[in-house]
Design a protein around this motif. Structure first.
Motif, PDB file in Angstrom:
ATOM      1  N   LEU A 151     -21.731  52.040 -37.319  1.00  0.00           N
ATOM      2  CA  LEU A 151     -21.655  53.461 -37.667  1.00  0.00           C
ATOM      3  C   LEU A 151     -22.772  53.826 -38.637  1.00  0.00           C
ATOM      4  CD1 LEU A 151     -19.705  55.961 -37.313  1.00  0.00           C
ATOM      5  CD2 LEU A 151     -18.732  55.286 -39.523  1.00  0.00           C
ATOM      6  N   PRO A 152     -23.535  54.901 -38.381  1.00  0.00           N
ATOM      7  CA  PRO A 152     -24.575  55.314 -39.320  1.00  0.00           C
ATOM      8  C   PRO A 152     -24.000  55.555 -40.716  1.00  0.00           C
ATOM      9  CG  PRO A 152     -24.787  56.510 -37.262  1.00  0.00           C
ATOM     10  CD  PRO A 152     -23.481  55.771 -37.187  1.00  0.00           C
ATOM     11  N   VAL A 153     -24.729  55.125 -41.732  1.00  0.00           N
ATOM     12  CA  VAL A 153     -24.237  55.243 -43.101  1.00  0.00           C
ATOM     13  C   VAL A 153     -25.391  55.592 -44.035  1.00  0.00           C
ATOM     14  CG1 VAL A 153     -24.522  52.782 -43.645  1.00  0.00           C
ATOM     15  CG2 VAL A 153     -22.806  54.115 -44.874  1.00  0.00           C
ATOM     16  N   HIS A 154     -25.083  56.382 -45.018  1.00  0.00           N
ATOM     17  CA  HIS A 154     -26.029  56.863 -46.040  1.00  0.00           C
ATOM     18  C   HIS A 154     -25.839  55.988 -47.273  1.00  0.00           C
ATOM     19  CE1 HIS A 154     -28.332  60.106 -48.095  1.00  0.00           C
ATOM     20  NE2 HIS A 154     -27.503  59.954 -49.105  1.00  0.00           N
TER      21      HIS A 154
ATOM     22  N   LYS B  90     -23.610  65.461 -45.190  1.00  0.00           N
ATOM     23  CA  LYS B  90     -22.578  65.992 -44.304  1.00  0.00           C
ATOM     24  C   LYS B  90     -23.205  66.963 -43.294  1.00  0.00           C
ATOM     25  CE  LYS B  90     -18.465  67.145 -42.726  1.00  0.00           C
ATOM     26  NZ  LYS B  90     -17.463  67.848 -43.561  1.00  0.00           N
ATOM     27  N   ALA B  91     -24.092  67.814 -43.757  1.00  0.00           N
ATOM     28  CA  ALA B  91     -24.741  68.781 -42.870  1.00  0.00           C
ATOM     29  C   ALA B  91     -25.609  68.094 -41.827  1.00  0.00           C
ATOM     30  CB  ALA B  91     -25.577  69.762 -43.688  1.00  0.00           C
ATOM     31  N   ALA B  92     -26.139  66.924 -42.175  1.00  0.00           N
ATOM     32  CA  ALA B  92     -26.986  66.178 -41.247  1.00  0.00           C
ATOM     33  C   ALA B  92     -26.182  65.401 -40.210  1.00  0.00           C
ATOM     34  CB  ALA B  92     -27.890  65.230 -42.014  1.00  0.00           C
ATOM     35  N   GLY B  93     -24.849  65.385 -40.359  1.00  0.00           N
ATOM     36  CA  GLY B  93     -24.008  64.714 -39.378  1.00  0.00           C
ATOM     37  C   GLY B  93     -23.802  63.236 -39.614  1.00  0.00           C
ATOM     38  N   ILE B  94     -24.099  62.745 -40.817  1.00  0.00           N
ATOM     39  CA  ILE B  94     -23.844  61.346 -41.147  1.00  0.00           C
ATOM     40  C   ILE B  94     -22.403  61.245 -41.624  1.00  0.00           C
ATOM     41  CG2 ILE B  94     -24.568  59.362 -42.506  1.00  0.00           C
ATOM     42  CD1 ILE B  94     -26.701  60.406 -40.597  1.00  0.00           C
ATOM     43  N   PRO B  95     -21.550  60.433 -40.980  1.00  0.00           N
ATOM     44  CA  PRO B  95     -20.118  60.474 -41.284  1.00  0.00           C
ATOM     45  C   PRO B  95     -19.679  59.719 -42.526  1.00  0.00           C
ATOM     46  CG  PRO B  95     -20.535  58.920 -39.509  1.00  0.00           C
ATOM     47  CD  PRO B  95     -21.849  59.600 -39.803  1.00  0.00           C
TER      48      PRO B  95
ATOM     49  N   ILE C 146     -15.938  58.577 -47.003  1.00  0.00           N
ATOM     50  CA  ILE C 146     -15.876  59.295 -45.730  1.00  0.00           C
ATOM     51  C   ILE C 146     -16.269  60.753 -45.953  1.00  0.00           C
ATOM     52  CG2 ILE C 146     -14.329  60.122 -43.918  1.00  0.00           C
ATOM     53  CD1 ILE C 146     -12.747  57.519 -44.244  1.00  0.00           C
ATOM     54  N   LEU C 147     -17.167  61.238 -45.104  1.00  0.00           N
ATOM     55  CA  LEU C 147     -17.599  62.638 -45.149  1.00  0.00           C
ATOM     56  C   LEU C 147     -17.075  63.425 -43.952  1.00  0.00           C
ATOM     57  CD1 LEU C 147     -21.265  61.947 -46.263  1.00  0.00           C
ATOM     58  CD2 LEU C 147     -19.541  63.142 -47.637  1.00  0.00           C
ATOM     59  N   ASP C 148     -16.965  62.754 -42.813  1.00  0.00           N
ATOM     60  CA  ASP C 148     -16.482  63.386 -41.590  1.00  0.00           C
ATOM     61  C   ASP C 148     -15.306  62.554 -41.097  1.00  0.00           C
ATOM     62  OD1 ASP C 148     -16.040  64.188 -38.925  1.00  0.00           O
ATOM     63  OD2 ASP C 148     -18.141  64.743 -38.644  1.00  0.00           O
ATOM     64  N   VAL C 149     -14.090  63.026 -41.351  1.00  0.00           N
ATOM     65  CA  VAL C 149     -12.890  62.241 -41.027  1.00  0.00           C
ATOM     66  C   VAL C 149     -12.772  61.979 -39.525  1.00  0.00           C
ATOM     67  CG1 VAL C 149     -10.369  62.195 -41.094  1.00  0.00           C
ATOM     68  CG2 VAL C 149     -11.653  62.948 -43.105  1.00  0.00           C
ATOM     69  N   PRO C 150     -12.856  62.990 -38.657  1.00  0.00           N
ATOM     70  CA  PRO C 150     -12.723  62.708 -37.227  1.00  0.00           C
ATOM     71  C   PRO C 150     -13.764  61.714 -36.712  1.00  0.00           C
ATOM     72  CG  PRO C 150     -12.440  65.050 -37.629  1.00  0.00           C
ATOM     73  CD  PRO C 150     -12.919  64.450 -38.913  1.00  0.00           C
ATOM     74  N   ALA C 151     -15.025  61.863 -37.127  1.00  0.00           N
ATOM     75  CA  ALA C 151     -16.074  60.963 -36.638  1.00  0.00           C
ATOM     76  C   ALA C 151     -15.869  59.541 -37.148  1.00  0.00           C
ATOM     77  CB  ALA C 151     -17.448  61.483 -37.064  1.00  0.00           C
ATOM     78  N   ALA C 152     -15.528  59.400 -38.424  1.00  0.00           N
ATOM     79  CA  ALA C 152     -15.353  58.066 -39.000  1.00  0.00           C
ATOM     80  C   ALA C 152     -14.152  57.352 -38.402  1.00  0.00           C
ATOM     81  CB  ALA C 152     -15.213  58.161 -40.518  1.00  0.00           C
ATOM     82  N   LEU C 153     -13.007  58.049 -38.304  1.00  0.00           N
ATOM     83  CA  LEU C 153     -11.795  57.392 -37.818  1.00  0.00           C
ATOM     84  C   LEU C 153     -11.850  57.122 -36.319  1.00  0.00           C
ATOM     85  CD1 LEU C 153      -8.891  59.069 -39.815  1.00  0.00           C
ATOM     86  CD2 LEU C 153     -10.306  57.099 -40.402  1.00  0.00           C
ATOM     87  N   ALA C 154     -12.538  57.958 -35.576  1.00  0.00           N
ATOM     88  CA  ALA C 154     -12.655  57.727 -34.136  1.00  0.00           C
ATOM     89  C   ALA C 154     -13.580  56.556 -33.827  1.00  0.00           C
ATOM     90  CB  ALA C 154     -13.164  58.989 -33.438  1.00  0.00           C
ATOM     91  N   ALA C 155     -14.465  56.228 -34.757  1.00  0.00           N
ATOM     92  CA  ALA C 155     -15.446  55.163 -34.511  1.00  0.00           C
ATOM     93  C   ALA C 155     -14.889  53.770 -34.721  1.00  0.00           C
ATOM     94  CB  ALA C 155     -16.660  55.366 -35.421  1.00  0.00           C
ATOM     95  N   LYS C 156     -13.892  53.617 -35.609  1.00  0.00           N
ATOM     96  CA  LYS C 156     -13.437  52.279 -35.962  1.00  0.00           C
ATOM     97  C   LYS C 156     -12.558  51.678 -34.877  1.00  0.00           C
ATOM     98  CE  LYS C 156     -10.536  51.464 -39.266  1.00  0.00           C
ATOM     99  NZ  LYS C 156      -9.585  50.557 -38.574  1.00  0.00           N
ATOM    100  N   ALA C 157     -12.392  50.360 -34.939  1.00  0.00           N
ATOM    101  CA  ALA C 157     -11.584  49.644 -33.954  1.00  0.00           C
ATOM    102  C   ALA C 157     -10.122  49.606 -34.383  1.00  0.00           C
ATOM    103  CB  ALA C 157     -12.107  48.220 -33.795  1.00  0.00           C
TER     104      ALA C 157
ATOM    105  N   HIS D 144     -15.603  67.968 -48.473  1.00  0.00           N
ATOM    106  CA  HIS D 144     -16.196  67.515 -47.213  1.00  0.00           C
ATOM    107  C   HIS D 144     -15.166  66.961 -46.234  1.00  0.00           C
ATOM    108  CE1 HIS D 144     -19.958  68.198 -49.155  1.00  0.00           C
ATOM    109  NE2 HIS D 144     -19.806  67.211 -50.016  1.00  0.00           N
ATOM    110  N   ALA D 145     -14.130  66.302 -46.740  1.00  0.00           N
ATOM    111  CA  ALA D 145     -13.177  65.614 -45.864  1.00  0.00           C
ATOM    112  C   ALA D 145     -11.780  66.209 -45.942  1.00  0.00           C
ATOM    113  CB  ALA D 145     -13.138  64.123 -46.220  1.00  0.00           C
ATOM    114  N   SER D 146     -11.626  67.337 -46.590  1.00  0.00           N
ATOM    115  CA  SER D 146     -10.301  67.933 -46.761  1.00  0.00           C
ATOM    116  C   SER D 146      -9.725  68.401 -45.438  1.00  0.00           C
ATOM    117  CB  SER D 146     -10.381  69.132 -47.713  1.00  0.00           C
ATOM    118  OG  SER D 146     -10.765  68.721 -49.001  1.00  0.00           O
ATOM    119  N   GLY D 147      -8.388  68.294 -45.322  1.00  0.00           N
ATOM    120  CA  GLY D 147      -7.726  68.832 -44.143  1.00  0.00           C
ATOM    121  C   GLY D 147      -6.543  67.994 -43.715  1.00  0.00           C
ATOM    122  N   ILE D 148      -5.907  68.442 -42.641  1.00  0.00           N
ATOM    123  CA  ILE D 148      -4.805  67.696 -42.031  1.00  0.00           C
ATOM    124  C   ILE D 148      -5.312  67.167 -40.688  1.00  0.00           C
ATOM    125  CG2 ILE D 148      -2.452  67.839 -41.111  1.00  0.00           C
ATOM    126  CD1 ILE D 148      -1.965  70.166 -43.038  1.00  0.00           C
TER     127      ILE D 148
END
Length: 447
Positions: free
Chosen positions: A109-112, A141-146, A337-348, A365-369
């Motif tokens: 997974l790409p990481v900053h 976050k704006a650049a799409g790095i999760p 984690i900056l992008d919850v859906p992208a990060a969690l969908a990527a892991k095994a 950046h990661a707030s929500g349900i």
């Protein structure tokens, strides 16, 4: 492909500093003055020796391979007293490069990766770090790095920015007097181990690390400087080669190199000790064979290593388990984690199930349900409305989710620590089942 950000001038809020971001690279074959001054500020912050211009040029030659970008906070509305560093030197520093992190299932997974964070003592508690961190993470976050990551010199700073401990490492000492005996002797007898010049490891490092990184859960990419550091060819503290670094290579059955160890020997210690600088092995057989080599060093009665994995096959391979001693364990890799859906969908994932989590994030950046539904090992992560129509099963902060991400801790433990709240009874069991792994995450890079 990540596009390099151009130099920018930012002043995120009213305070007497300007944040400037620029690449660390040579211009017309020389180091720009702003990079020279920024590097001196970093050396001051980490109490390193004052680098020469030649030292800094060596740093920059390596850092530009990684596309490193740096930020400095510069005092803009006040002069400097006579004799003090002038306004051309930043009062705070911050840098990043981008690699990837192994999140399991063969996914990188790409990481900053954030590094070189310092604030001059005379300018602390003025919001500089918050300004640098907030500005940078918003752009990431704006650049799409999760995901963002760091390895922390101080463990009390970064939780408030949403980072959580994701891996640990151990300092071990192995008694080797008389050699290491293995419960299954053949387990350490695959292939051959031969001594080599340390400079050879510098040239082999990238290929071997790439192979190990691809199969090691929790591993994060190494910067170019690593191949110099681990082979004794120079680094930030000592730019000249270190003459006492030794190396050995492991050759697999096909004759190719599939592992190495570099080490130094300190005979002033009692007992005389070999100190591992780096040990990479593509296979478990190569790993044990390299340890057998270390155990065979004449006049050496102990081997120490400060970056051993928490779950170490060596401990269970040698006949005298008490020869293996953990002298300490500390946090290593911190994730954010900056992008919850992208990060969690990527892991095994190893089991299927569904759980809904409310995530709080002080920076937003990661707030929500989020509803996490795993089917046949693949997760679909959906952002839910926050109008009261969906009730979360669990509530936690992004720091807690980031620690749970690679299994550094269980949700049950975080609940007992008061850092996580179970809303629907039984949901902690579901969450822990989803996020559990038979592997303990292990990172092999400091940055």
């Amino acid at each position: 492909m990540i596009t390099e950000r151009p130099a920018t001038h930012r002043n995120p809020r009213s305070f007497p500093y300007t944040l400037r971001t620029f690449p660390t690279r040579l211009v017309d074959g020389e180091v720009p003055d702003e990079v020279l001054n920024w590097t001196h500020a970093v050396a001051l912050g980490f109490y390193g020796p004052a680098p020469t211009d030649a030292d800094i040029k060596k740093f920059v030659l390596s850092e530009q391979v990684d596309g490193r970008m740096v930020t400095g906070a510069y005092l803009t509305d006040a002069g400097s007293p006579a004799g003090a560093w002038g306004p051309e030197y930043p009062v705070a520093t911050y840098a990043y490069h981008r690699k990837d992190v192994n999140v399991g299932g063969g996914t990188l997974l790409p990481v900053h990766q954030i590094t070189a964070v310092t604030v001059r003592p005379s300018h602390r508690r003025r919001g500089i770090l918050r300004a640098m961190m907030s500005s940078d993470l918003a752009q990431v976050k704006a650049a799409g790095i999760p995901m963002a990551a760091l390895t922390a010199s101080e463990a009390t700073i970064y939780g408030r920015f949403g980072f959580g401990v994701a891996t640990h490492k151990c300092k071990i000492e192995v008694a080797t007097n008389g050699g290491l005996e293995f419960i299954v002797p053949m387990s350490a007898d695959h292939g051959t181990v031969e001594v080599a010049d340390a400079a050879v490891v510098r040239d082999l490092h990238n290929e071997i690390f790439t192979r190990v990184h691809a199969t090691t859960f929790g591993s994060i990419g190494r910067q170019d400087m690593y191949r110099l550091l681990i082979s004794g060819q120079g680094g930030y503290e000592h730019t000249e080669p270190v003459r006492n670094v030794r190396a050995a290579l492991h050759y697999g059955q096909d004759g190719s190199v599939d592992g190495y160890v570099t080490y130094t020997v300190d005979e002033s210690l009692t007992p005389a000790t070999a100190i591992v600088k780096d040990l990479l092995a593509v296979t478990g057989e190569a790993y044990l064979a390299l340890w057998k080599f270390l155990g065979s060093l004449d006049l050496i009665e102990r081997v120490s290593w400060d970056s051993a994995p928490v779950q170490d096959p060596l401990e269970w391979a040698i006949a005298g388990k008490r020869r293996y001693q953990r002298k300490g364990m500390e946090d290593h890799l911190w994730l954010r984690i900056l992008d919850v859906p992208a990060a969690l969908a990527a892991k095994a994932y190893t089991v299927d199930g569904t759980v809904t989590v409310h995530v709080g994030d002080p920076l937003g950046h990661a707030s929500g349900i989020f509803r996490i539904e795993v089917v046949e090992g693949t997760a679909t992560v959906t952002r839910c409305p926050e109008d009261g129509s969906v009730e979360a099963d669990l509530a936690m902060g992004v720091s807690e989710l980031s620690s749970l991400y690679l299994g550094a801790v269980s949700a049950r433990t975080l609940e007992a620590a008061g850092r996580l709240r179970e809303v629907r009874q039984g949901s902690i069991v579901t969450f822990d089942a989803l996020f559990s792994s038979s592997l303990v995450a292990h990172s092999m890079a400091d940055f």
